[in-house]
Motif scaffolding. Structure first.
Motif, PDB file in Angstrom:
ATOM      1  N   LYS A 159       1.547   1.748   2.912  1.00 20.76           N
ATOM      2  CA  LYS A 159       2.730   2.048   2.101  1.00 20.76           C
ATOM      3  C   LYS A 159       4.010   1.865   2.919  1.00 20.76           C
ATOM      4  O   LYS A 159       4.997   1.327   2.420  1.00 20.76           O
ATOM      5  N   ILE A 160       4.006   2.307   4.169  1.00 20.36           N
ATOM      6  CA  ILE A 160       5.182   2.106   5.036  1.00 20.36           C
ATOM      7  C   ILE A 160       5.412   0.619   5.259  1.00 20.36           C
ATOM      8  O   ILE A 160       6.538   0.122   5.166  1.00 20.36           O
ATOM      9  N   TYR A 161       4.354  -0.108   5.564  1.00 23.29           N
ATOM     10  CA  TYR A 161       4.445  -1.549   5.795  1.00 23.29           C
ATOM     11  C   TYR A 161       5.033  -2.245   4.563  1.00 23.29           C
ATOM     12  O   TYR A 161       5.947  -3.073   4.679  1.00 23.29           O
ATOM     13  N   ASN A 162       4.510  -1.902   3.386  1.00 23.46           N
ATOM     14  CA  ASN A 162       5.020  -2.497   2.158  1.00 23.46           C
ATOM     15  C   ASN A 162       6.486  -2.170   1.927  1.00 23.46           C
ATOM     16  O   ASN A 162       7.253  -3.005   1.471  1.00 23.46           O
ATOM     17  N   PHE A 163       6.880  -0.955   2.272  1.00 21.48           N
ATOM     18  CA  PHE A 163       8.285  -0.540   2.101  1.00 21.48           C
ATOM     19  C   PHE A 163       9.198  -1.344   3.030  1.00 21.48           C
ATOM     20  O   PHE A 163      10.272  -1.774   2.630  1.00 21.48           O
ATOM     21  N   ILE A 164       8.749  -1.579   4.254  1.00 22.45           N
ATOM     22  CA  ILE A 164       9.577  -2.276   5.238  1.00 22.45           C
ATOM     23  C   ILE A 164       9.607  -3.791   4.998  1.00 22.45           C
ATOM     24  O   ILE A 164      10.675  -4.412   5.039  1.00 22.45           O
ATOM     25  N   PHE A 165       8.459  -4.377   4.731  1.00 22.91           N
ATOM     26  CA  PHE A 165       8.361  -5.838   4.710  1.00 22.91           C
ATOM     27  C   PHE A 165       8.261  -6.478   3.337  1.00 22.91           C
ATOM     28  O   PHE A 165       8.277  -7.695   3.220  1.00 22.91           O
ATOM     29  N   MET A 166       8.136  -5.707   2.298  1.00 23.30           N
ATOM     30  CA  MET A 166       7.981  -6.319   0.958  1.00 23.30           C
ATOM     31  C   MET A 166       9.258  -6.175   0.161  1.00 23.30           C
ATOM     32  O   MET A 166      10.063  -5.415   0.282  1.00 23.30           O
TER      33      MET A 166
END
Length: 135
Positions: free
Chosen positions: A128-135
């Motif tokens: 979820k953090i990754y998606n928030f940062i990179f998506m």
């Protein structure tokens, strides 16, 4: 050429390796869950951003499962130990009966479920953090 000494081990040695490995994974899962909460806190300047709120929930679930795993195993091994100790002290079992004691089959099954679940929830929080940062 590398020595092949680590291939053959006694079952006890394999179990010791397993226990060391799962302890390390538990320590890292706990650490990474707390770090994940910290990352969200830093990124949001102290205000929880709505899309990241789910990540915090996932990390808290992971930490709760971590605690539950050790609580579950501690309670059950404590009960087993006390049962055997009482029987031994009352001469209902002998020295040989306490040499190779096995815990009830359901205990490691649920311990393993808690172990895997806490890892899955921690990974989901980071996704979820990754998606928030990179998506």
């Amino acid at each position: 050429m590398e020595k092949k000494e680590n291939i053959k081990k006694s079952l006890k040695e394999w179990k010791d390796d397993y226990l060391k490995s799962t302890t390390k994974v538990s320590d890292l899962t706990r650490y990474l869950s707390i770090v994940g909460i910290g990352i969200i806190w830093i990124m949001s300047n102290g205000l929880i951003i709505n899309p990241l709120f789910l990540s915090i929930k996932l990390f808290i679930i992971s930490l709760t499962l971590d605690f539950t795993q050790y609580l579950w195993k501690s309670i059950n091994t404590g009960i087993l130990y006390n049962i055997k100790e009482i029987k031994y002290n009352n001469n209902k079992i002998t020295d040989s009966d306490i040499e190779d004691v096995q815990i009830w089959n359901y205990v490691p099954i649920f311990t393993w479920i808690f172990f895997l679940s806490k890892i899955v929830f921690m990974i989901m929080g980071y996704i979820k953090i990754y998606n928030f940062i990179f998506m």
